[in-house]
Design an enzyme around this catalytic site. Structure first.
Site, mmCIF file in Angstrom:
data_model
loop_
_atom_site.group_PDB
_atom_site.id
_atom_site.type_symbol
_atom_site.label_atom_id
_atom_site.label_comp_id
_atom_site.label_asym_id
_atom_site.label_seq_id
_atom_site.Cartn_x
_atom_site.Cartn_y
_atom_site.Cartn_z
ATOM 1 N N SER A 86 0.793 -1.235 0.000
ATOM 2 C CA SER A 86 0.000 0.000 0.000
ATOM 3 C C SER A 86 0.823 1.281 0.000
ATOM 4 O O SER A 86 0.283 2.353 -0.243
ATOM 5 C CB SER A 86 -0.924 0.021 1.208
ATOM 6 O OG SER A 86 -2.046 -0.779 0.951
ATOM 7 N N LYS A 89 0.519 3.424 -2.884
ATOM 8 C CA LYS A 89 -0.656 4.277 -3.121
ATOM 9 C C LYS A 89 -0.293 5.754 -3.097
ATOM 10 O O LYS A 89 -0.843 6.567 -3.845
ATOM 11 C CB LYS A 89 -1.738 3.990 -2.068
ATOM 12 C CG LYS A 89 -2.328 2.576 -2.172
ATOM 13 C CD LYS A 89 -3.188 2.242 -0.950
ATOM 14 C CE LYS A 89 -3.799 0.843 -1.068
ATOM 15 N NZ LYS A 89 -4.460 0.433 0.198
ATOM 16 N N TYR A 210 -2.934 -2.554 -10.472
ATOM 17 C CA TYR A 210 -2.836 -2.261 -9.039
ATOM 18 C C TYR A 210 -2.059 -3.368 -8.308
ATOM 19 O O TYR A 210 -1.188 -3.090 -7.487
ATOM 20 C CB TYR A 210 -4.251 -2.105 -8.457
ATOM 21 C CG TYR A 210 -4.298 -2.080 -6.959
ATOM 22 C CD1 TYR A 210 -3.867 -0.958 -6.253
ATOM 23 C CD2 TYR A 210 -4.752 -3.192 -6.238
ATOM 24 C CE1 TYR A 210 -3.900 -0.963 -4.858
ATOM 25 C CE2 TYR A 210 -4.796 -3.187 -4.864
ATOM 26 C CZ TYR A 210 -4.356 -2.073 -4.176
ATOM 27 O OH TYR A 210 -4.374 -2.065 -2.809
ATOM 28 N N TYR A 262 -4.414 3.914 7.601
ATOM 29 C CA TYR A 262 -5.766 3.335 7.683
ATOM 30 C C TYR A 262 -6.493 3.854 8.928
ATOM 31 O O TYR A 262 -6.442 5.047 9.227
ATOM 32 C CB TYR A 262 -5.713 1.799 7.685
ATOM 33 C CG TYR A 262 -4.681 1.231 6.760
ATOM 34 C CD1 TYR A 262 -4.768 1.476 5.381
ATOM 35 C CD2 TYR A 262 -3.612 0.488 7.225
ATOM 36 C CE1 TYR A 262 -3.819 0.973 4.517
ATOM 37 C CE2 TYR A 262 -2.667 -0.027 6.359
ATOM 38 C CZ TYR A 262 -2.765 0.225 5.016
ATOM 39 O OH TYR A 262 -1.825 -0.270 4.187
ATOM 40 N N VAL A 280 1.057 -3.873 3.771
ATOM 41 C CA VAL A 280 0.984 -5.170 4.445
ATOM 42 C C VAL A 280 2.227 -6.033 4.208
ATOM 43 O O VAL A 280 2.363 -7.094 4.803
ATOM 44 C CB VAL A 280 -0.284 -5.973 4.063
ATOM 45 C CG1 VAL A 280 -1.525 -5.307 4.598
ATOM 46 C CG2 VAL A 280 -0.359 -6.180 2.560
HETATM 47 N N1 GLN Z 1 -2.026 -5.258 -2.226
HETATM 48 C C1 GLN Z 1 -2.632 -5.115 -0.937
HETATM 49 C C2 GLN Z 1 -4.142 -5.152 -1.056
HETATM 50 O O1 GLN Z 1 -4.697 -4.547 -1.884
HETATM 51 C C3 GLN Z 1 -2.191 -3.828 -0.344
HETATM 52 C C4 GLN Z 1 -2.861 -3.593 0.992
HETATM 53 C C5 GLN Z 1 -1.978 -2.956 1.984
HETATM 54 O O2 GLN Z 1 -0.755 -2.915 1.878
HETATM 55 N N2 GLN Z 1 -2.595 -2.471 3.035
HETATM 56 O O3 GLN Z 1 -4.779 -5.850 -0.288
#
Ligand code: GLN
Length: 629
Positions: A86, A89, A210, A262, A280
């Site tokens: 993430s 992003k 993505y 988050y 994650v």
């Molecule tokens: N690729 C992961 C997902 O979309 C990224 C989520 C994350 O790092 N929080 O679930």
């Protein structure tokens, strides 16, 4: 994992030991001790909803910090690759803003925190707009906005990452395949977005891109450098490459700070106070604007999907050094005003007659010079301006030397423009010097100031600006240089006390030389065999400045010489080589006198005059140094 760096093993330091170590140890020691102190924490769990991520070793732990000066400190597994997840992003959001502009991006994705998990389906009722670009829904919509034309979107994403990290980037194909196989929830989100018209491409294309973006491999060191780019106004501090256009830096930081962690985002800002983004894969990229980027990697996650050791490390660094982004230093005149003086004591390098010097000693107070330094922002510009405005009551001219200013913020530029207009309205003069590197500031003045701005920016060289201001004082006082008749050798200090017959001998020994404007008279390294009386016109002694930077005019003026002055006479003492260049400024007439053509008696007298003259100069300089210190 081949290029893994061995963990630094330092005896674990307890909490008190760590704080104690801060004062004495440099940052490197600090990070190593922090690493050792946090490594034993084994709370949390590996992300398992992407099966491939469970292959991570729970012991992996790396910390890196990169400053905006490009220094990188690291400890532990700081070069171990893992998937960015993430954290991508934030990078993709910056790229989408660059590709589509703010309005087009805001039309598709909001900027409100959700307080919900990263994979929540938080869409605005009615429009279906994802609430922010840091949750999966918003990130999928963001990725779909990355331009996909001559250069495929994936290549553009990878090239963008490469600009941030300063090295080529690749994708962990195993993690990508694993997520593609299992990412049903993200696919469902993409279909919903397609249904609302937020996605304009096929949901499969969007999620594929993505998933690949999330599988880009980075290290903690990369994350630190990426954060440092954002901290540094978008410019990579090591390579100098623009990773993110400056105008979008605050936008990316905003969503990072309100939504980057988050549903822990509020607590994070409260406890750590640095815009950050976690993934994650176990990474966290944090940014202290203007100062550094921080990259931490440890794959054990808490229930919200944030790295447990990562959070701890960031909390400790923030607390130990008091680094919350709202701990902002006061930006006042004390930091940007390097020094200020007036022309009673500090004069331009133009040689002045005694009469002129007397006038300047008395009235030079009405020319004030300010040397500014560092970054001018709203607060610092405002307070330094108050000082200038107070001085303006007694001053006729202000010279603002900006050669040591590294940047002028928009608010500061506008304040300075207002000041210039104010000074102009009061019939007084103001010059900004040393502004050649401050393009934006110059452009603002030129646009807003019309004809007047040419005057504000007339001099790049502070000394020239001061000379012009001095000249006005001298002219008004009516002690023009014309009072010195260069042709009368009595007027030259070197001839003080010589009898008329001696003067006639000096004149007979010399030859009159004429130079057109700009013509060279002496060059550094020439043999020194004669000296020159300036009879009429003006000459300039100068050196080439060794700035290490290519500049149009590297000439450093040492002094301007008018009628009644002498140059080249130091050769009488050592008869070696010329140590400066001299050229004519206007049409110049000199009497060149070879040292050897003078008889011993005259030379002795001249030596005594020189000794007295230089003693006076030394004394003046000592006073000056005392004044400037
Ligand atoms: N690729 C992961 C997902 O979309 C990224 C989520 C994350 O790092 N929080 O679930």
């Amino acid at each position: 994992m081949a290029d893994a760096e061995p963990s630094v093993t330092v005896a674990a330091a307890g909490g008190a030991g760590l704080a104690g170590a801060l004062a004495a140890a440099p940052l490197q020691d600090y990070l190593e001790q922090l690493h050792a102190a946090l490594a034993p924490i084994a709370d949390g769990a590996l992300a398992d909803y992407i099966p491939e991520l469970t292959r991570a070793d729970p012991a992996w732990f790396g910390i890196a910090l990169a400053t905006v000066d490009g220094h990188v400190y690291q400890a532990g597994d700081s070069r171990l690759p893992f998937t960015v997840q993430s954290i991508s992003k934030a990078i993709a959001y910056g790229l989408a803003l660059e590709d589509r502009g703010l309005d087009a991006v805001l039309a598709k994705i909001g900027v409100e925190p959700t307080g919900e998990a990263f994979n929540s389906i938080s869409l605005e009722p009615g429009t279906g707009r994802p609430l922010n670009p840091m949750i999966n829904a918003g990130a999928i919509a963001t990725t779909a906005l990355v331009r996909d034309d001559e250069t495929p979107a994936l290549e553009r994403l990878l090239a963008t990452f490469a600009r941030y990290a300063g090295r080529a980037m690749d994708i962990d194909e195993a993690v990508f395949a694993s997520e593609r196989e299992t990412g049903h929830r993200n696919r469902a989100i993409a279909h919903l977005l397609r249904g609302y018209g937020i996605l304009e491409c096929s949901p499969e294309v969007a999620t594929d891109l993505y998933f690949r973006q999330c599988s880009i491999r980075v290290t903690a060191r990369d994350l630190a450098l990426m954060g440092a780019c954002i901290a540094n106004g978008g410019v990579n501090p090591v390579t100098g490459v623009v990773a993110l256009r400056r105008r979008y830096v605050d936008k990316v930081l905003s969503v990072m700070s309100s939504c980057g962690m988050y549903d822990y985002s509020g607590g994070w800002v409260f406890n750590v106070g640095m815009p950050a983004k976690s993934g994650v894969g176990g990474g966290i990229m944090a940014v202290l604007p203007g100062q550094f980027g921080l990259g931490v990697f440890s794959p054990l996650l808490d229930a919200k999907g944030n790295s447990v050791r990562g959070i701890k490390a960031c909390e400790r660094i923030s607390q130990d050094f008091g680094l919350h982004m709202f701990n902002v230093a006061r930006a006042t005149s004390a930091t940007v005003l390097r020094r200020s003086y007036d022309c009673r004591r500090v004069r331009s390098r133009r040689e002045r007659s005694a009469a002129e010097r007397a006038v300047l000693a008395q009235q030079g107070g009405c020319v004030r010079v300010y040397e500014l330094q560092g970054e001018l922002v709203f607060g610092s510009a405002e307070s330094v301006e108050l000082t200038m405005l107070a001085d303006l009551a007694h001053a006729q001219a202000l010279v603002i030397d900006m050669k040591r200013v590294v940047a002028v913020g928009a608010a500061a530029a506008r304040l300075l423009l207002r000041l210039a207009e104010r000074v102009g309205d009061s019939g007084k003069r103001l010059y900004f010097t040393g502004t050649m590197h401050l393009y934006g500031f110059r452009r603002l003045l030129q646009k807003a100031g019309g004809a007047g701005s040419a005057e504000w920016l007339r001099f790049d060289d502070t000394d020239r600006a001061i000379e012009t201001c001095e000249q006005q004082i001298v002219d008004v006082a009516g002690v023009a240089a014309a009072t010195v008749d260069g042709d009368d050798l009595h007027a030259h200090y070197l001839c003080a006390g010589l009898a008329d017959a001696d003067l006639a001998a000096v004149r007979a020994a010399g030859s009159e030389r004429r130079y057109p404007p700009g013509a060279p008279v002496l060059a550094v390294g020439d043999a020194a065999q004669s000296f020159f009386f300036v009879l009429s016109g003006e000459a300039e002694a100068w050196l080439l400045a060794d700035t290490g930077v290519a500049r149009a005019d590297r000439r450093l003026r040492l002094t301007t010489l008018g009628p009644g002055t002498v140059f080249g006479e130091i050769g009488i003492l050592d008869r070696e080589q010329r140590t400066a260049n001299v050229s004519a400024v206007t049409a110049l007439t000199c009497l060149e006198v070879p040292f050897d053509a003078l008889d011993a008696g005259i030379r002795e007298r001249m030596l005594a005059n020189m000794a007295r003259h230089f003693a006076g100069m030394l004394r003046e300089n000592a006073e000056l140094v005392g004044h400037l210190a």
